[in-house]
Design an enzyme around this catalytic site. Structure first.
Site, PDB file in Angstrom:
ATOM      1  CG  HIS A  18      -1.823   1.163   1.319  1.00  0.00           C
ATOM      2  ND1 HIS A  18      -3.094   1.172   0.796  1.00  0.00           N
ATOM      3  CD2 HIS A  18      -1.639   2.408   1.853  1.00  0.00           C
ATOM      4  CE1 HIS A  18      -3.657   2.352   1.004  1.00  0.00           C
ATOM      5  NE2 HIS A  18      -2.789   3.110   1.649  1.00  0.00           N
ATOM      6  CD  GLU A  19       1.595   3.608   3.694  1.00  0.00           C
ATOM      7  OE1 GLU A  19       1.826   4.662   3.053  1.00  0.00           O
ATOM      8  OE2 GLU A  19       0.571   3.457   4.379  1.00  0.00           O
ATOM      9  CG  HIS A  22       0.269   6.172  -0.807  1.00  0.00           C
ATOM     10  ND1 HIS A  22      -0.811   6.696  -1.500  1.00  0.00           N
ATOM     11  CD2 HIS A  22      -0.260   5.535   0.276  1.00  0.00           C
ATOM     12  CE1 HIS A  22      -1.933   6.382  -0.875  1.00  0.00           C
ATOM     13  NE2 HIS A  22      -1.627   5.671   0.198  1.00  0.00           N
TER      14      HIS A  22
END
Length: 453
Positions: A18-19, A22
């Site tokens: 997820h990170e 980003h």
């Protein structure tokens, strides 16, 4: 220990992906990333690659992570670096950076489902067990022992059924969508196929809970009513039951399969008290009579019987494997279907059409992580895919503290030409935190109730 390792491993993988979504898009958009952290709290490990402005951190509490970017709203920014700050980027770049985290989780789910499809998995064959009394399957004329050959939702064309898990997933989707299901079943080997209609559109949306498939009446694959491992000190051990016993009769009812045996045990309770019943069993070629008194436990608010033994022998299995394109497209379809069902269930819970008991938290996730890890790599990968979809969908919800909330701000900015004011953003942030804490509290309560209730 395996449960803890599987849980932490699942969290680390899903949060990192997820990170990284980003981070990767932020770098691609020319934003300076100051820190990439997996976990919160005291850093356990930190490093900074040569020539990179980003510090990578592994922290003590792995229940989350963050990507800290250069941003004038958080700290002063040098004039020569202002073009590297997140807040100075065009709207489309900011939206892409925020959306990249959930998108990464959904892409991971596609890949995991595809890997399972390509590698192949052993799944029970679609032989039906005896349907519970009063269920939709019983009313439709199913008796148990039939093999399902094909399935069709609503007016769709029938498709070949690969396994019992395929059937269970199809029935779950149909029940939540309120769509009737048509089955083609083989009553016994070599017999002509028979068409069966399951009117799942008759299920009330508020009844969509953990007992959904019991209401449908297709709970588990057909297996012989054999007693498996017997727990020392349990009701089965006290009655003299042994592993390998074949159950022929309970009370006045002949037992045809393991599901019927489980139903007989579950319902052997009257007014919250156990009901002792005579059991006829076959052991080593001899027929014996035993009296069995179950233990009463609570499940989903109802009192049911348990005997402290595994019931039913392993079902017949088949290997389900897909080709390269079929396996990948199957991963895309399953990710889309799970996402749609998750959003539908959340919407129904929000308007009171589905029980909030369906919310799950970290304890249930840890429990499932341990079970799937014990079951093998493919089951663990399937579990990871499911949680990855859930994480992606959850983060897209329009709550101010989540990625979806920021995307709502950007939508407002795109429509009006100006951003949300600081005063409104602070109010929305507080409301979002309160709602998220409420959801987490309900999920934790449900966890404790499931595991210890």
């Amino acid at each position: 220990m395996l449960t803890l390792i599987a849980f932490i491993g699942a969290l680390a993988i899903l949060i990192a992906v997820h990170e990284y979504g980003h981070y990767r898009v932020a770098v691609a958009c020319g934003v300076k990333v100051l820190r990439f952290s997996i976990g919160f709290g005291k850093p356990l490990l930190r490093w900074q690659p040569k020539g990179s402005p980003t510090e990578f951190v592994l922290a003590a509490f792995p229940l989350g992570g963050f990507v800290r970017m250069l941003d004038e709203r958080e700290a002063p920014v040098l004039a020569q670096e202002r073009h590297l700050a997140f807040n100075t980027q065009p709207l489309r770049a900011r939206a892409a950076i925020v959306a990249a985290g959930p998108a990464a989780n959904l892409l991971l789910a596609v890949l995991l489902y595809a890997l399972v499809n390509w590698s192949g998995v052993q799944e029970p064959m679609a032989y039906l067990s005896s349907p519970p009394a009063g269920s939709i399957a019983q009313a439709a004329g199913l008796h148990g022992g039939e093999r399902v050959q094909s399935v069709a939702l609503g007016d769709e064309e029938p498709r070949e059924l690969r396994s019992f898990e395929d059937l269970r997933w199809t029935l779950t989707r149909a029940a939540l969508d309120g769509t009737p299901v048509r089955l083609e079943v083989e009553p016994r080997p070599g017999a002509p196929l028979r068409a069966v209609l399951l009117p799942l559109d008759q299920i009330d949306a508020s009844e969509a809970d953990a007992q959904l498939l019991r209401k449908v009446g297709i709970v588990s694959p057909w297996t012989r009513p054999v007693i498996g491992e017997v727990i020392e000190g349990g009701a089965a051990a006290r009655a003299g039951l042994q592993q390998g016993d074949l159950v022929l009769r309970i009370g006045g009812a002949d037992i045809a399969d393991a599901q019927q045996l489980r139903e007989g045990i579950r319902t052997s309770v009257r007014s919250a008290a156990p009901v002792a019943q005579p059991w006829r069993i076959e052991r080593g070629g001899r027929v014996l009579e035993l009296e069995v008194t179950p233990q009463v436990v609570e499940e989903e608010g109802a009192q049911i019987g348990r005997i402290g033994a595994y019931v039913g022998e392993p079902p017949k299995f088949t290997t389900v494997r897909y080709g390269p394109w079929e396996g990948f497209w199957g991963g895309v379809e399953r990710t889309w279907q799970v996402s749609a069902l998750s959003l539908k269930m959340m919407g129904r819970m929000l308007v009171g059409e589905a029980s909030i008991k369906n919310l799950s938290g970290p304890l249930t996730i840890a429990d499932y992580a341990g079970r799937s890890a014990h079951s093998g790599l493919t089951q663990y990968l399937t579990f990871l895919a499911l949680i990855s979809v859930s994480l992606g969908v959850l983060n897209l919800l329009p709550l101010p503290v989540l990625d979806g909330g920021h995307l709502m701000y950007y939508l407002w900015e795109g429509l009006t030409g100006k951003g949300v004011s600081e005063a409104w953003m602070e109010k929305l942030q507080r409301g979002g935190v309160a709602l998220l804490l409420l959801m987490m509290s309900i999920a934790l309560f449900n966890d404790l109730n499931r595991l210890f209730g």
